[in-house]
Motif scaffolding. Structure first.
Motif, short mmCIF file in Angstrom:
data_model
loop_
_atom_site.label_atom_id
_atom_site.label_comp_id
_atom_site.label_asym_id
_atom_site.label_seq_id
_atom_site.Cartn_x
_atom_site.Cartn_y
_atom_site.Cartn_z
N ARG A 1 -10.29 -10.18 7.52
CA ARG A 1 -11.18 -9.29 6.77
C ARG A 1 -10.43 -8.06 6.28
O ARG A 1 -10.53 -7.66 5.13
CB ARG A 1 -12.35 -8.85 7.64
N ARG A 2 -9.65 -7.45 7.20
CA ARG A 2 -8.94 -6.23 6.83
C ARG A 2 -7.87 -6.52 5.79
O ARG A 2 -7.63 -5.73 4.89
CB ARG A 2 -8.34 -5.57 8.07
N ALA A 3 -7.21 -7.69 5.91
CA ALA A 3 -6.20 -8.05 4.92
C ALA A 3 -6.84 -8.24 3.56
O ALA A 3 -6.29 -7.83 2.53
CB ALA A 3 -5.48 -9.33 5.34
N ALA A 4 -8.03 -8.84 3.54
CA ALA A 4 -8.74 -9.03 2.27
C ALA A 4 -9.09 -7.69 1.65
O ALA A 4 -8.93 -7.48 0.44
CB ALA A 4 -10.01 -9.86 2.49
N VAL B 1 2.40 7.02 8.87
CA VAL B 1 3.00 6.10 9.83
C VAL B 1 2.29 4.75 9.74
O VAL B 1 1.12 4.65 10.12
CB VAL B 1 2.89 6.66 11.27
N PRO B 2 2.95 3.70 9.24
CA PRO B 2 2.31 2.38 9.18
C PRO B 2 2.06 1.85 10.59
O PRO B 2 2.97 1.83 11.42
CB PRO B 2 3.33 1.52 8.44
N ALA B 3 0.84 1.45 10.87
CA ALA B 3 0.47 0.97 12.19
C ALA B 3 0.20 -0.52 12.15
O ALA B 3 -0.15 -1.08 11.10
CB ALA B 3 -0.75 1.72 12.72
N ALA C 1 -7.55 -6.18 -1.71
CA ALA C 1 -8.47 -5.80 -2.77
C ALA C 1 -8.13 -4.43 -3.32
O ALA C 1 -8.23 -4.19 -4.53
CB ALA C 1 -9.91 -5.82 -2.26
N ALA C 2 -7.70 -3.53 -2.44
CA ALA C 2 -7.36 -2.19 -2.89
C ALA C 2 -6.22 -2.21 -3.90
O ALA C 2 -6.19 -1.42 -4.83
CB ALA C 2 -6.96 -1.33 -1.69
N ALA C 3 -5.32 -3.17 -3.73
CA ALA C 3 -4.20 -3.28 -4.66
C ALA C 3 -4.56 -4.04 -5.92
O ALA C 3 -4.00 -3.81 -6.99
CB ALA C 3 -3.02 -3.97 -3.97
N THR D 1 -1.90 -0.99 4.04
CA THR D 1 -0.67 -1.40 3.38
C THR D 1 -0.89 -1.44 1.87
O THR D 1 -2.00 -1.19 1.39
CB THR D 1 -0.23 -2.80 3.86
N GLY D 2 0.15 -1.78 1.14
CA GLY D 2 0.04 -2.01 -0.30
C GLY D 2 -0.59 -0.87 -1.06
O GLY D 2 -0.32 0.30 -0.82
N GLY D 3 -1.47 -1.23 -1.99
CA GLY D 3 -2.11 -0.24 -2.84
C GLY D 3 -2.98 0.72 -2.07
O GLY D 3 -3.11 1.89 -2.44
#
Length: 471
Positions: free
Chosen positions: A23-26, A108-110, A30-32, A83-85
């Motif tokens: 879900r979070r990856a989707a 800081v990427p987590a 989507a943000a990007a 991540t990403g966009g």
């Protein structure tokens, strides 16, 4: 692998972690993708430049709604799984904070689950100053571990001005405010093939009865009305939650989520009976029950927008994050693929939501100022203009969202006021609400297969819930 968290402090298993990651990856993807897919960014102006000017040295800049302190020479770290966009756009918000205060902010990427990531950072003596945490239970866990610090009066004042009481309350633990919900997700949307609706003479429905009428028109035009990704049980729990929240109301929803009422309650019978009007209607679900149970979530979306005006189905239900899947079909969002809020079954349309809250881990003037900024419409408006983002901040102008689709989704979220609720299955013990082939997922899959067995489904749901909740 560590287990991830769920609300009310129950830990989830690896299968649930995979579900959250999906879900979070989707949503992150989507943000990007959304901006490119729509080709309507609506961006521009100084906000997009971030920290491209001289630090203001504190105070309130022209057009700003919040006064920030001078923080020249101070630095802080902000952790999130974005991540990403999504990450790139949030960094523009942080750049504006730097510009206005003189502080230096490092993103800081987590890794997900972020609680485990933060635990390792804290054990090493290097916690970030602020972290963006998903779900109310994540905040509670951070408080229980004595990591989180209460927000100060300035951020509290921004919350009071800009957020509904419901969004404030889910950031509280033990009556104290620890979280500021900066980002939200609207999981109460039905996406439809615009050409199918046009050919059928169907209109966007506002009530369940109107939805059934639109579905009949689509069916009569020669297209199956609904696509259902029944191979993944969480899509079915989302169906149930939206019907139940609207029909039974927020109070009952909370009671069922905490198993304070049983699944044999008449309110559950009513919701299942309502669902059966679609799931049990011959040829209303693409592939029938058997086909739906073999359809993965992503396919349930893409098959609605491929095949021109003769797709496998005319509509698919899910949250704002499906835009990335729609974009894969080359359908144009807002033209070929349109959306309407999940229709009301009872007196109010439901809004089932998710979100990420800013939580302070290292109390300082700079950390408090950043959370205050994130609670203001200034910060959220910057990211809203960039697309792929929803804010629970009611002072963000709807016009800030870059296109009509995003504006409609945001308007629906804000209009829900205090009647929105977090995903119910995410609040349940993983054995009941988050394990493939077991508990609620399996019971609703069985119900999709046999929608006439309402009483039997209730009995199975209650037996599984009682076992998982420990009583």
């Amino acid at each position: 692998m560590h287990s991830t968290l769920r609300t009310h402090n129950t830990l989830r298993t690896h299968s649930t972690l995979r579900t959250h990651r999906t879900r979070r990856a989707a949503q992150a993807a989507a943000a990007a993708v959304i901006v490119g897919a729509l080709a309507l960014t609506g961006c521009g102006g100084d906000n997009d430049k971030g920290g491209s000017g001289k630090p203001s040295g504190g105070g309130k800049e022209s057009g700003a709604t919040v006064t920030l302190p001078e923080l020249n020479g101070q630095s802080l770290e902000v952790a999130a799984v974005w991540t990403g966009g999504e990450q790139a756009n949030f960094k523009k918000v942080l750049a504006e904070f730097e510009k206005r205060t003189g502080a230096k902010v490092t993103f800081v990427p987590a890794q997900d689950p972020i609680i485990n990531f933060l635990g390792s950072k804290i054990a090493g003596g290097q916690p970030p100053d602020v972290a963006l945490l998903p779900q109310p239970g994540a905040i509670k866990q951070a408080v229980d571990k004595k990591w989180a610090k209460p927000i100060g009066p300035e951020a509290q004042a921004e919350l009071g001005k800009n957020y509904s009481q419901g969004w404030q309350d889910i950031g509280k633990v033990g009556g104290k405010q620890y979280g500021v919900y900066y980002k939200a997700a609207n999981k109460s949307l039905i996406w439809y093939n615009a050409k199918v609706f046009e050919n059928a003479g169907a209109q966007e429905p506002k009530t369940w009865q109107e939805l059934m009428s639109a579905a009949q028109k689509v069916y009569d035009s020669g297209v199956t009305p609904f696509s259902v990704g029944g191979a993944e049980g969480w899509t079915l729990t989302d169906w149930f939650e939206n019907v139940y929240l609207s029909q039974a109301g927020p109070d009952k929803y909370d009671q069922l989520a905490q198993h304070k009422i049983k699944w044999t309650d008449p309110s559950v019978k009513d919701a299942l009976t309502t669902l059966a009007q679609i799931w049990g209607k011959k040829d209303y679900v693409a592939g029938g029950a058997k086909g739906a149970l073999q359809t993965e979530f992503t396919k349930s979306v893409t098959q609605t927008f491929t095949g021109g005006d003769q797709p496998k189905a005319g509509m698919v239900f899910e949250g704002d994050f499906v835009q990335v899947n729609i974009a894969e079909t080359k359908a144009k969002i807002g033209t070929d693929a349109k959306v309407f809020p999940f229709p009301r079954v009872g007196s109010e349309a439901p809004v089932v939501s998710g979100g990420d809250a800013a939580v302070i881990l290292k109390d300082s003037k700079a950390a408090q100022a950043l959370v205050t900024f994130l609670a203001s419409p200034d910060a959220a408006t910057i990211q809203a203009k960039l697309g792929g983002y929803l804010s629970p901040n009611k002072k963000v102008p709807n016009s800030a969202y870059p296109n009509p689709v995003q504006q409609k989704i945001a308007k629906s979220l804000i209009a829900s006021g205090d009647n929105f609720r977090f995903d119910m299955s995410d609040q349940a013990p993983q054995a009941f609400g988050g394990t493939p082939g077991k508990g609620e997922w399996k019971d609703l899959q069985d119900f999709l297969k046999n929608p006439k067995d309402v009483a039997g489904t209730q009995a199975k749901l209650e037996a599984d819930a009682a076992k998982a909740y420990g009583g």
